[in-house]
Design an enzyme around this catalytic site. Structure first.
Site: not given
Ligand code: SF4
Ligand code: SF4
Ligand code: SF4
Ligand code: FES
Length: 590
Positions: A286, A289, A306, A326, A365, A368, A373, A519
């Protein structure tokens, strides 16, 4: 604002005008029970005081009826009585009314032991339910990969609606109907999965009963551990290092990293790794990037990726701004494919047999990991026999349940260390668990990569803590890099509206975490999660950062090793194959 004086149970107390009876009683050291009321829903100042349960009623001299103390302002000269026999009987009756149509199967309820309704019945000495009502029999909504709704246990307090609508501005829930037929449900009465719900779990965190809970996937992990063909590996998210101990009687914010590793080994995991390792990897990708975007006129400000609740929120409400996010996967999703490629090769294990379990603070999560994908290892090996990159996500609460189930004396476990290859994490990775942490970690690395100099001060205090939107800047070789941090989706919305309006063009990087406090306040963390607890957990995160011998991601020797032996360089071909992703415009107009 002037002060007023009130008399509560014979004691005089002075409070500012506008103070509720409940707050005034607190000042007088008088405890009034509450159920529907919630102070600071996730963030200071977001109050929930609709007064629906009437458990907090008190008598006020001169008033014919009881008043609910949570939403009635105290008045000068008021004489209030909080524990007369009449008041106690009224509270009990109000509670019994709530219980009269409640599915009281406490012994098997997911909230058993942490249910506010259950505790209050014990506190108020409820021993029978006199009004016997008709029982609701509504279908359980298990459509979501993250959240299960059982409306038969709902007491209509509407805390979840406030969390979803006011704190998160998602507005996926509604109160529908009247009287006995009233129900809190996903908007329009459709299954939760079909709404714009982002799976953040803040509704589950504030629900006082078992009406909204996380999906329990513990049985899948028990089965994998018992399967001799499976090599079961765990990864533990940064924030869990300072939250799991609460459930075992340790002070909030205690660093239990070593005990968690020991507990996971005793549960039967074949290897125990740290998501902190993957967080360091995330910073490499990141951070590079960001540097690449700045140097090549890329889309700015770049925003972090994230937090899966934030990603779904952006896909739902800001599909036009997805190029700002990102392309890096979250640490959880970087860990999975590396375990099934690099680690599999190093240890000569068939990747088909590797089973990855994440221990996460977050209900999103689960969603996710289930995204179609997220199967890069299978694509890499061109082998559909390899399961998803992350097989099961356990929230902190689920791991706590497994530890209890196995009879492990957690508080007295010795500290153990993570396994090598994917087990070393830096202080930069540790602070991913708190709001502002990803940004601070990225700046620690980006500064040193861009300038070639050592960062004079590692701590970026301006972007720490439970304040609202936070801001910092740092000079890198003549460029002033400006950054912003938002936690909770309501604050994220404020920033993204400005990005959309072109008002943040001179900013470079925005960190967004869906949950208040980051978190450590995730929807899967131990309950209760108050603002004060979030603050203590944040302190625990920064204490651990200070203690760790390496505090910058690019100095992690295991990260240096994976680039040397496997990935090549940040943003290289293999990184793009395994560590980067794309987003899907969703929402009503897509
Ligand atoms: S929600 Fe609470 S009171 Fe209701 S069954 Fe579950 S534990 Fe018992
Ligand atoms: S999980 Fe989050 S978005 Fe979904 S209903 Fe609950 S609070 Fe709303
Ligand atoms: S689901 Fe929970 S938080 Fe929402 S109204 Fe029902 S009991 Fe209250
Ligand atoms: S706590 Fe005051 S009415 Fe429910």
């Amino acid at each position: 604002m002037s002060d007023i004086r009130v008399i509560i149970d014979g004691r005089e107390v002075t409070v500012p005008e506008g103070t509720t009876i409940l707050e005034a009683a607190k000042k007088a050291n008088v405890k009034i029970p509450t159920l529907c009321y919630l102070k600071d829903v996730g963030l200071k100042g977001i109050k929930h005081d609709i007064g629906s349960c009437r458990v907090c009623v008190v008598e006020v001299d001169g008033k014919p009826d009881f008043v609910s103390s949570c939403n009635t302002p105290a008045e000068n000269g008021m004489v209030i009585k909080t524990n007369t026999p009449k008041v106690l009987a009224a509270r009990k009756l109000n509670l019994e009314m709530l219980l009269s149509d409640h599915h009281l199967d406490c012994t098997t309820c997911p909230k058993n032991g942490i249910c506010e309704l259950q505790s209050l019945c014990a506190e108020l000495n409820v021993r029978a339910i006199r009004p016997q009502g008709e029982m609701k029999s509504l279908p359980i909504d298990d459509s979501s990969p993250s959240i299960i709704r059982n409306p038969n246990k709902c007491i209509l307090c509407q805390r979840c609606i406030t969390a979803c609508k006011v704190l998160q501005t998602v507005d996926a829930l509604e109160l529908y109907g009247n009287g006995f037929d009233a129900v809190v449900r996903p908007k329009g009465g459709i299954p939760l999965i079909e709404t714009q719900c982002v799976n953040c779990g803040q509704c589950a965190l504030v629900c006082p009963t078992g009406a909204i809970v996380e999906r329990d996937d513990t049985w899948k992990v028990w089965e994998a551990i018992a399967d001799p063909s499976k090599h079961v590996v765990a990864q533990t998210a940064p924030s869990t290092h300072v939250t799991i101990g609460e459930a075992f009687g340790l002070p909030v914010g205690t660093d239990i990293t070593g005990k968690m590793v020991a507990a996971l080994r005793r549960l039967g995991f074949d290897a125990v790794f740290d998501t902190n390792w993957a967080a360091d990897l995330t910073i490499m990708e990141e951070g590079y990037e960001l540097i690449h975007r700045i140097k090549n006129n890329g889309v700015l400000p770049q925003t972090t990726s994230c937090s899966p609740g934030w990603i779904k929120f952006a896909e739902e409400f800001y599909p036009d701004l997805l190029p700002h996010i990102s392309s890096c996967k979250s640490p959880q999703q970087m860990f999975g494919p590396i375990a099934k490629t690099f680690y599999a090769e190093k240890k000569k294990i068939n990747p088909e047999n590797i089973f990855v379990v994440s221990v996460m603070p977050c209900t999103a999560k689960k969603y996710e990991a289930a995204r179609p994908e997220m199967n890069s290892a299978a694509k890499y090996w061109n082998n559909p026999g390899i399961s998803r990159d992350v097989d099961v996500v356990l929230t902190s609460r689920e791991l706590i349940r497994m530890i209890r189930e196995a009879g492990i004396d957690f508080a007295n476990l010795p500290d153990e260390k993570y396994d090598p290859i994917m087990g070393e994490g830096t202080g930069a990775a540790q602070i991913f668990g708190a709001t502002g942490g990803v940004m601070e970690a990225a700046l620690r690395t980006a500064y040193e990569v861009v300038t070639g100099k050592t960062l004079p001060k590692l701590d970026f205090e301006d972007i720490r803590g439970m304040k609202g939107i936070k801001e910092a800047s740092v000079n890198m070789n003549g460029i002033t890099v400006k950054v912003l941090v938002a936690h909770s989706l309501g604050l994220a919305r404020q920033l993204m509206d400005k990005v959309r309006a072109g008002e943040l063009k001179d900013y470079h990087f925005i960190e967004i975490m869906a949950c208040p406090g980051g978190c450590i306040g995730g929807g899967g963390q131990p309950i209760p999660t108050t603002v004060e607890e979030r603050e203590l957990r944040i302190n625990g995160i920064y204490e651990r950062d200070k203690k760790l011998p390496i505090r910058k991601s690019h100095e992690n020797p295991e990260i240096q090793a994976i680039y040397k032996e496997f990935l090549g360089e940040p943003l290289g071909h293999k990184s793009h194959q395994l560590l980067h992703t794309h987003y899907i415009p969703r929402g009503k107009n897509n």
